[in-house]
Scaffold this motif. Structure first.
Motif, short mmCIF file in Angstrom:
data_model
loop_
_atom_site.label_atom_id
_atom_site.label_comp_id
_atom_site.label_asym_id
_atom_site.label_seq_id
_atom_site.Cartn_x
_atom_site.Cartn_y
_atom_site.Cartn_z
N GLY A 146 0.81 -1.20 0.00
CA GLY A 146 0.00 0.00 0.00
C GLY A 146 0.85 1.25 0.00
N ALA A 147 0.18 2.37 0.28
CA ALA A 147 0.84 3.67 0.24
C ALA A 147 1.99 3.77 1.24
CB ALA A 147 -0.18 4.77 0.48
N GLU A 148 1.84 3.17 2.42
CA GLU A 148 2.93 3.25 3.41
C GLU A 148 4.18 2.53 2.92
OE1 GLU A 148 3.11 5.18 6.12
OE2 GLU A 148 1.18 5.91 5.41
N ALA A 149 3.99 1.39 2.28
CA ALA A 149 5.14 0.66 1.74
C ALA A 149 5.78 1.43 0.59
CB ALA A 149 4.71 -0.73 1.28
N VAL A 150 4.95 2.07 -0.23
CA VAL A 150 5.49 2.88 -1.32
C VAL A 150 6.26 4.06 -0.75
CG1 VAL A 150 4.88 4.37 -3.28
CG2 VAL A 150 3.73 2.17 -2.99
N LEU A 151 5.72 4.70 0.29
CA LEU A 151 6.43 5.81 0.94
C LEU A 151 7.78 5.34 1.46
CD1 LEU A 151 6.63 8.68 2.05
CD2 LEU A 151 5.37 7.89 4.07
N ALA A 152 7.83 4.18 2.07
CA ALA A 152 9.10 3.65 2.58
C ALA A 152 10.08 3.40 1.45
CB ALA A 152 8.85 2.37 3.37
N ARG A 153 9.59 2.86 0.33
CA ARG A 153 10.48 2.61 -0.81
C ARG A 153 10.99 3.91 -1.42
NH1 ARG A 153 9.98 -2.62 -4.12
NH2 ARG A 153 10.03 -4.06 -2.37
N VAL A 154 10.09 4.87 -1.60
CA VAL A 154 10.49 6.16 -2.15
C VAL A 154 11.51 6.82 -1.23
CG1 VAL A 154 9.67 8.51 -2.66
CG2 VAL A 154 8.39 6.54 -3.51
N SER A 155 11.26 6.77 0.07
CA SER A 155 12.18 7.34 1.05
C SER A 155 13.55 6.69 0.95
CB SER A 155 11.61 7.18 2.46
OG SER A 155 12.50 7.68 3.41
N ASP A 156 13.59 5.37 0.92
CA ASP A 156 14.86 4.65 0.80
C ASP A 156 15.62 5.07 -0.46
OD1 ASP A 156 14.34 3.28 3.14
OD2 ASP A 156 13.73 1.42 2.13
N LEU A 157 14.90 5.15 -1.57
CA LEU A 157 15.55 5.50 -2.83
C LEU A 157 16.04 6.94 -2.84
CD1 LEU A 157 13.15 3.60 -5.20
CD2 LEU A 157 15.61 3.19 -5.00
N LEU A 158 15.26 7.86 -2.27
CA LEU A 158 15.71 9.25 -2.21
C LEU A 158 16.94 9.39 -1.32
CD1 LEU A 158 12.31 11.16 -2.04
CD2 LEU A 158 13.89 11.03 -3.97
N CYS A 159 16.97 8.65 -0.23
CA CYS A 159 18.14 8.69 0.64
C CYS A 159 19.37 8.14 -0.08
CB CYS A 159 17.88 7.88 1.91
SG CYS A 159 16.69 8.63 3.02
N GLU A 160 19.18 7.00 -0.74
CA GLU A 160 20.28 6.33 -1.42
C GLU A 160 20.79 7.12 -2.62
OE1 GLU A 160 20.52 2.55 -4.37
OE2 GLU A 160 19.45 2.24 -2.48
N ARG A 161 19.88 7.60 -3.46
CA ARG A 161 20.26 8.21 -4.72
C ARG A 161 20.54 9.71 -4.62
NH1 ARG A 161 18.48 4.95 -9.19
NH2 ARG A 161 19.53 6.46 -10.50
N LEU A 162 19.86 10.40 -3.68
CA LEU A 162 20.01 11.85 -3.61
C LEU A 162 20.64 12.33 -2.31
CD1 LEU A 162 16.63 12.93 -5.22
CD2 LEU A 162 18.88 12.78 -6.31
N GLY A 163 20.97 11.39 -1.42
CA GLY A 163 21.64 11.76 -0.19
C GLY A 163 20.78 12.48 0.84
N LEU A 164 19.47 12.31 0.73
CA LEU A 164 18.58 12.95 1.71
C LEU A 164 18.56 12.13 3.00
CD1 LEU A 164 15.63 13.82 -0.69
CD2 LEU A 164 17.39 15.35 0.18
N LEU A 165 18.17 12.77 4.09
CA LEU A 165 18.07 12.09 5.37
C LEU A 165 16.66 11.53 5.55
CD1 LEU A 165 19.92 14.72 7.57
CD2 LEU A 165 20.84 12.58 6.62
#
Length: 92
Positions: free
Chosen positions: A9-28
């Motif tokens: 669901g949306a929470e899992a998608v949020l977690a995936r997007v968050s992980d990818l943004l942290c990994e690829r763009l260096g966000l916290l």
């Protein structure tokens, strides 16, 4: 990273997007909330936004046309786009 599964669901998608943004763009991780604005709060520039579209397309299997990319201004809108773009029976 594999695309989200059909049952996620949306929470899992949020977690995936968050992980990818942290990994690829260096966000916290604590910076990435549904309400976070991509440009103003996360400091993303036009190149980062192109990278975001690439992340959505390549890592989450979510197509993003130019009009959709212009409308995505918050992390929540990105998550909603991923969830809404999936058709029935499509891989997630």
């Amino acid at each position: 990273m594999t695309p989200p599964t059909q049952t996620e669901g949306a929470e899992a998608v949020l977690a995936r997007v968050s992980d990818l943004l942290c990994e690829r763009l260096g966000l916290l991780p604590d910076e990435i909330t549904r309400e976070a604005r991509l440009r103003e709060d996360l400091g993303m520039d036009s190149l980062d936004l192109v990278e975001l579209v690439t992340i959505l397309e390549e890592h989450l299997g979510t197509p993003v046309d130019d009009d959709a990319a212009q409308r995505l201004t918050t992390v929540g809108e990105v998550v909603a786009h991923v969830v809404d773009t999936r058709g029935p029976g499509e891989p997630r």
